[in-house]
Scaffold this motif. Structure first.
Motif, PDB file in Angstrom:
ATOM      1  N   VAL A  23      -6.100  -8.635   2.119  1.00 40.92           N
ATOM      2  CA  VAL A  23      -7.409  -8.147   1.661  1.00 40.92           C
ATOM      3  C   VAL A  23      -8.501  -8.608   2.622  1.00 40.92           C
ATOM      4  O   VAL A  23      -9.356  -7.815   3.039  1.00 40.92           O
ATOM      5  N   LEU A  24      -8.498  -9.891   2.993  1.00 46.99           N
ATOM      6  CA  LEU A  24      -9.515 -10.381   3.924  1.00 46.99           C
ATOM      7  C   LEU A  24      -9.339  -9.770   5.313  1.00 46.99           C
ATOM      8  O   LEU A  24     -10.324  -9.490   5.997  1.00 46.99           O
ATOM      9  N   GLY A  38     -22.062  -0.739   5.972  1.00 46.38           N
ATOM     10  CA  GLY A  38     -21.384   0.545   6.152  1.00 46.38           C
ATOM     11  C   GLY A  38     -19.980   0.601   5.586  1.00 46.38           C
ATOM     12  O   GLY A  38     -19.427   1.687   5.397  1.00 46.38           O
ATOM     13  N   ALA A  39     -19.381  -0.544   5.314  1.00 42.68           N
ATOM     14  CA  ALA A  39     -18.008  -0.587   4.797  1.00 42.68           C
ATOM     15  C   ALA A  39     -18.032  -0.489   3.272  1.00 42.68           C
ATOM     16  O   ALA A  39     -18.807  -1.173   2.611  1.00 42.68           O
ATOM     17  N   SER A  40     -17.177   0.343   2.731  1.00 44.49           N
ATOM     18  CA  SER A  40     -17.116   0.492   1.280  1.00 44.49           C
ATOM     19  C   SER A  40     -15.914  -0.250   0.711  1.00 44.49           C
ATOM     20  O   SER A  40     -14.921  -0.493   1.403  1.00 44.49           O
ATOM     21  N   ILE A  41     -16.016  -0.601  -0.551  1.00 46.01           N
ATOM     22  CA  ILE A  41     -14.894  -1.241  -1.238  1.00 46.01           C
ATOM     23  C   ILE A  41     -13.676  -0.329  -1.226  1.00 46.01           C
ATOM     24  O   ILE A  41     -12.540  -0.783  -1.028  1.00 46.01           O
ATOM     25  N   ARG A  42     -13.890   0.963  -1.407  1.00 43.00           N
ATOM     26  CA  ARG A  42     -12.775   1.908  -1.410  1.00 43.00           C
ATOM     27  C   ARG A  42     -12.048   1.894  -0.069  1.00 43.00           C
ATOM     28  O   ARG A  42     -10.815   1.917  -0.016  1.00 43.00           O
ATOM     29  N   GLU A  43     -12.805   1.859   1.012  1.00 43.75           N
ATOM     30  CA  GLU A  43     -12.186   1.837   2.336  1.00 43.75           C
ATOM     31  C   GLU A  43     -11.413   0.544   2.558  1.00 43.75           C
ATOM     32  O   GLU A  43     -10.306   0.547   3.099  1.00 43.75           O
ATOM     33  N   ILE A  44     -11.998  -0.579   2.148  1.00 46.85           N
ATOM     34  CA  ILE A  44     -11.315  -1.867   2.314  1.00 46.85           C
ATOM     35  C   ILE A  44     -10.026  -1.890   1.505  1.00 46.85           C
ATOM     36  O   ILE A  44      -8.981  -2.347   1.979  1.00 46.85           O
ATOM     37  N   ALA A  45     -10.101  -1.382   0.279  1.00 49.76           N
ATOM     38  CA  ALA A  45      -8.896  -1.331  -0.553  1.00 49.76           C
ATOM     39  C   ALA A  45      -7.819  -0.484   0.106  1.00 49.76           C
ATOM     40  O   ALA A  45      -6.639  -0.861   0.134  1.00 49.76           O
ATOM     41  N   SER A  46      -8.213   0.669   0.662  1.00 47.97           N
ATOM     42  CA  SER A  46      -7.255   1.545   1.339  1.00 47.97           C
ATOM     43  C   SER A  46      -6.611   0.846   2.528  1.00 47.97           C
ATOM     44  O   SER A  46      -5.390   0.931   2.732  1.00 47.97           O
ATOM     45  N   ALA A  48      -6.124  -2.234   2.857  1.00 45.91           N
ATOM     46  CA  ALA A  48      -5.259  -3.295   2.356  1.00 45.91           C
ATOM     47  C   ALA A  48      -4.049  -2.761   1.601  1.00 45.91           C
ATOM     48  O   ALA A  48      -3.195  -3.532   1.177  1.00 45.91           O
ATOM     49  N   GLY A  49      -3.990  -1.425   1.437  1.00 47.82           N
ATOM     50  CA  GLY A  49      -2.884  -0.825   0.700  1.00 47.82           C
ATOM     51  C   GLY A  49      -2.977  -1.064  -0.793  1.00 47.82           C
ATOM     52  O   GLY A  49      -1.952  -1.150  -1.485  1.00 47.82           O
ATOM     53  N   LEU A  50      -4.221  -1.150  -1.293  1.00 46.74           N
ATOM     54  CA  LEU A  50      -4.443  -1.421  -2.711  1.00 46.74           C
ATOM     55  C   LEU A  50      -5.328  -0.349  -3.322  1.00 46.74           C
ATOM     56  O   LEU A  50      -6.058   0.353  -2.618  1.00 46.74           O
ATOM     57  N   SER A  51      -5.284  -0.260  -4.635  1.00 46.02           N
ATOM     58  CA  SER A  51      -6.274   0.532  -5.352  1.00 46.02           C
ATOM     59  C   SER A  51      -7.544  -0.292  -5.461  1.00 46.02           C
ATOM     60  O   SER A  51      -7.529  -1.515  -5.236  1.00 46.02           O
ATOM     61  N   VAL A  52      -8.643   0.339  -5.797  1.00 46.27           N
ATOM     62  CA  VAL A  52      -9.888  -0.406  -5.981  1.00 46.27           C
ATOM     63  C   VAL A  52      -9.740  -1.450  -7.087  1.00 46.27           C
ATOM     64  O   VAL A  52     -10.115  -2.615  -6.904  1.00 46.27           O
ATOM     65  N   PRO A  53      -9.171  -1.090  -8.265  1.00 49.14           N
ATOM     66  CA  PRO A  53      -8.958  -2.129  -9.278  1.00 49.14           C
ATOM     67  C   PRO A  53      -8.037  -3.245  -8.786  1.00 49.14           C
ATOM     68  O   PRO A  53      -8.232  -4.413  -9.135  1.00 49.14           O
ATOM     69  N   GLY A  54      -7.055  -2.892  -7.952  1.00 47.40           N
ATOM     70  CA  GLY A  54      -6.163  -3.901  -7.399  1.00 47.40           C
ATOM     71  C   GLY A  54      -6.901  -4.863  -6.486  1.00 47.40           C
ATOM     72  O   GLY A  54      -6.642  -6.072  -6.489  1.00 47.40           O
ATOM     73  N   LEU A  55      -7.824  -4.339  -5.695  1.00 48.71           N
ATOM     74  CA  LEU A  55      -8.625  -5.202  -4.825  1.00 48.71           C
ATOM     75  C   LEU A  55      -9.506  -6.126  -5.667  1.00 48.71           C
ATOM     76  O   LEU A  55      -9.629  -7.317  -5.361  1.00 48.71           O
TER      77      LEU A  55
END
Length: 206
Positions: A23-24, A38-46, A48-55
């Protein structure tokens, strides 16, 4: 002592994977490419191979990701600097060289992490920024103490120990903004050159 003359087995000189969680690591990549805003939570989750709730199970917010990442950066830098000083000889000159070499190598080998931590301090919430700045000040004070001691003993000729110390640290930190592995200088060559500049800045005696 030249860089070539130092012991190569020192753990603080060895850089492999930092061991960031996926994740980090994903947050780091996104912040480097797009910046914090500019970075979104959705993009970071993607990434990391996670869903947003998973992140969110790991980190409750993008701010928490930034804090986790920058704290990891500063803790590693401080650990390496303390280890460098512990291995150095007893004189201010030897300890000065050790801290400068540690700073330089860190900002070469962890340049993305260091760059994000420096650039995104502005994006931290107030309490998190204070905690981060306290760690950064601890690193600065480590060198300040050495330079003041060297100046008091007549080993460093600078009439402005604190200013010289800050100038040297600023120079080392800036390496993260321009250093490239395929550049004209090897890490050892860069350390050798910048150690000479740092010693000159504090007026270190030969």
């Amino acid at each position: 002592m030249t860089v070539e003359g130092t012991q190569r087995g020192s753990s603080w000189r060895e850089y492999t994977d930092q061991g960031l969680s996926k994740v980090l690591a994903a947050a780091l990549a996104a912040f480097v490419e797009k910046g914090y805003d500019g970075a979104s939570i959705r993009e970071i989750a993607s990434r990391a191979g996670l869903s947003v709730p998973g992140l969110y199970h790991h980190y409750p917010s993008k701010q928490a990701l930034l804090v986790g990442l920058t704290n990891a950066v500063m803790r590693e830098l401080l650990d390496r600097s303390h280890a460098a000083v512990a291995e150095a000889g007893p004189t201010p000159g030897e300890r000065f060289d050790a801290v400068i070499e540690s700073l330089l190598r860190f900002h070469m080998y962890r340049r993305e992490q260091a760059f994000v931590a420096s650039r995104e301090t502005r994006s931290m919430e107030s309490e998190s920024r204070k905690a981060y700045v306290a760690l950064r000040d601890e690193q600065q004070e480590m060198l300040d103490d050495i330079v003041r001691e060297g100046a008091a003993a007549g080993l460093f000729r600078t009439p402005f120990p604190e200013d010289a110390s800050r100038a040297v640290v600023t120079m080392c930190v800036a390496v993260s903004t321009w250093y490239r592995e395929d550049g004209p200088l090897s890490p050892d060559e860069l350390v050798e050159r910048y150690l000479a500049i740092a010693r000159s800045t504090v007026g270190a005696s030969d």
